[in-house]
Scaffold this motif. Structure first.
Motif, PDB file in Angstrom:
ATOM      1  N   ASP B  85       0.844  -1.192   0.000  1.00  0.00           N
ATOM      2  CA  ASP B  85       0.000   0.000   0.000  1.00  0.00           C
ATOM      3  C   ASP B  85       0.880   1.242   0.000  1.00  0.00           C
ATOM      4  O   ASP B  85       1.963   1.243   0.549  1.00  0.00           O
ATOM      5  CB  ASP B  85      -0.906   0.021   1.238  1.00  0.00           C
ATOM      6  CG  ASP B  85      -1.955  -1.083   1.171  1.00  0.00           C
ATOM      7  OD1 ASP B  85      -2.648  -1.295   2.168  1.00  0.00           O
ATOM      8  OD2 ASP B  85      -2.062  -1.719   0.111  1.00  0.00           O
ATOM      9  N   LEU B  86       0.332   2.305  -0.616  1.00  0.00           N
ATOM     10  CA  LEU B  86       1.107   3.532  -0.779  1.00  0.00           C
ATOM     11  C   LEU B  86       1.612   4.089   0.545  1.00  0.00           C
ATOM     12  O   LEU B  86       0.848   4.342   1.460  1.00  0.00           O
ATOM     13  CB  LEU B  86       0.251   4.596  -1.457  1.00  0.00           C
ATOM     14  CG  LEU B  86       0.440   4.737  -2.961  1.00  0.00           C
ATOM     15  CD1 LEU B  86      -0.389   5.876  -3.475  1.00  0.00           C
ATOM     16  CD2 LEU B  86       1.889   4.954  -3.345  1.00  0.00           C
ATOM     17  N   ILE B  88       3.007   7.088   2.666  1.00  0.00           N
ATOM     18  CA  ILE B  88       2.814   8.535   2.590  1.00  0.00           C
ATOM     19  C   ILE B  88       4.128   9.234   2.274  1.00  0.00           C
ATOM     20  O   ILE B  88       4.195  10.166   1.486  1.00  0.00           O
ATOM     21  CB  ILE B  88       2.237   9.088   3.926  1.00  0.00           C
ATOM     22  CG1 ILE B  88       0.909   8.433   4.244  1.00  0.00           C
ATOM     23  CG2 ILE B  88       2.098  10.594   3.881  1.00  0.00           C
ATOM     24  CD1 ILE B  88      -0.234   8.777   3.311  1.00  0.00           C
ATOM     25  N   LYS B  91       4.981   8.953  -1.284  1.00  0.00           N
ATOM     26  CA  LYS B  91       4.106   9.797  -2.086  1.00  0.00           C
ATOM     27  C   LYS B  91       4.608  11.241  -2.063  1.00  0.00           C
ATOM     28  O   LYS B  91       4.597  11.943  -3.065  1.00  0.00           O
ATOM     29  CB  LYS B  91       2.690   9.735  -1.525  1.00  0.00           C
ATOM     30  CG  LYS B  91       1.587   9.979  -2.536  1.00  0.00           C
ATOM     31  CD  LYS B  91       0.245   9.826  -1.896  1.00  0.00           C
ATOM     32  CE  LYS B  91      -0.646  10.954  -2.369  1.00  0.00           C
ATOM     33  NZ  LYS B  91      -1.854  11.111  -1.605  1.00  0.00           N
TER      34      LYS B  91
END
Lengths: 68, 241
Positions: B85-86, B88, B91
């Motif tokens: 999962d991405l 943070i 990102k």
């Protein structure tokens, strides 16, 4: 409470990651992440696409609770 | 409800009266500002050292944007390869590409501003300055196109040729709904901020015209810009379903 979802659970059942799901429904991986975190409420079109991919109903995927 | 609105209107008018009175007194007492010589000296210094100004602005903007470009590319690729999962943090690092684009855009404007303001009849090296100006534009364009092409290569959904006039329209149309919403929300917020900034610029240019006789052109341009903002928003609002 607002809109909650079981996207992560459904992904785990289907055995796909965010990237694969995003490719299947035609959105970015970031959008899938936003939906799972509850930071973005998808449109009806996207909801229907997601239910089709997982083979579940809208109510099984998304749940709305009134704020008291 | 109306009581508090009336109170806020009255307070704002009173505050504007106070600020206006102070400014008017300042203008009456200090019309011949001796410190204007300082501005003239700064201007002359910049005219005589234009090339150094160009190199300084390139160091301040082009260097960081290039560093952000390479760091952003690395983080973006890492984010794509990561199946989890991405994250943070990942990102945020991939967002360096957006920051690099912004810095390049700002440099482009400053480049034009430098050329327009610092170009003078007595400039010693007009050809060198012109070449530096053109190089700045070229560098910015190449890096911006590279960023867009890199993102498009790794995300086949995103369309649009950055060298075409229709690029912005094509790019936004190819975005997904969440990306489009983010762009539209940001655009609206920046429109509201721009209205405040433009009003401030109008006041400043009026003030400078009275104090330093800078001319009415800046006032006219600022007002035209504000009118264009207001009319364009209304126009597109009526056209959009």
């Amino acid at each position: 409470m607002g809109l909650s979802n079981t996207l992560k659970v459904q992904r785990a059942i289907l055995g796909i990651n965010q990237s694969e799901l995003s490719n299947l429904v035609g959105v970015s991986r970031q959008t899938i992440s936003l939906i799972e975190r509850g930071d973005y409420n998808p449109s009806i079109t996207l909801v229907l696409k997601l239910t089709k991919v997982f083979g579940v109903t809208t109510e099984e995927l998304f749940h709305y609770e009134e704020d008291n | 409800m109306f009581k508090s609105t009336k109170f806020r209107i009255a307070t704002k008018y009173a505050l504007s009266l106070v600020v206006g009175t102070i400014l008017a007194l300042f203008l009456l007492i200090g019309n011949d500002i001796e410190n204007m010589e300082l501005f003239i000296n700064i201007q002359n210094f910049l005219f005589n050292h234009t090339i150094y100004v160009y190199f300084l602005s390139a160091a301040l903007f082009l260097l960081p944007s290039t560093i952000l470009y390479f760091a952003g590319k690395k983080a973006y690729l890492k984010m794509l390869l990561d199946e989890d999962d991405l994250d943070i943090d990942q990102k945020k690092k991939a967002g360096y590409l957006d920051t690099s684009m912004t810095v390049l855009g700002v440099f482009n404007v400053i480049n034009f501003m430098q050329y327009g303001v610092l170009y003078h009849k007595t400039t010693e090296n007009p050809t060198t300055i012109l070449i530096l100006f053109m190089l700045g534009i070229l560098f910015t364009a190449v890096l911006q196109v590279s960023i867009v092409k890199f993102i498009q290569k790794n995300d086949q959904r995103l369309k649009g040729d950055p060298t075409k006039v229709t690029f912005n329209k094509d790019f936004i149309q190819s975005m997904d709904e969440a990306e489009q919403l983010k762009v539209f929300k940001s655009a609206y917020k920046s429109l509201q901020l721009l209205k405040t900034i433009t009003l401030f610029l109008i006041v400043i240019s009026i003030f400078m015209n009275i104090v330093a006789e800078t001319g009415g052109f800046a006032i006219v341009i600022s007002c035209i810009f504000m009118i264009a903002q207001l009319l364009s928003f209304t126009y597109y609002e009526k056209r959009t379903i």
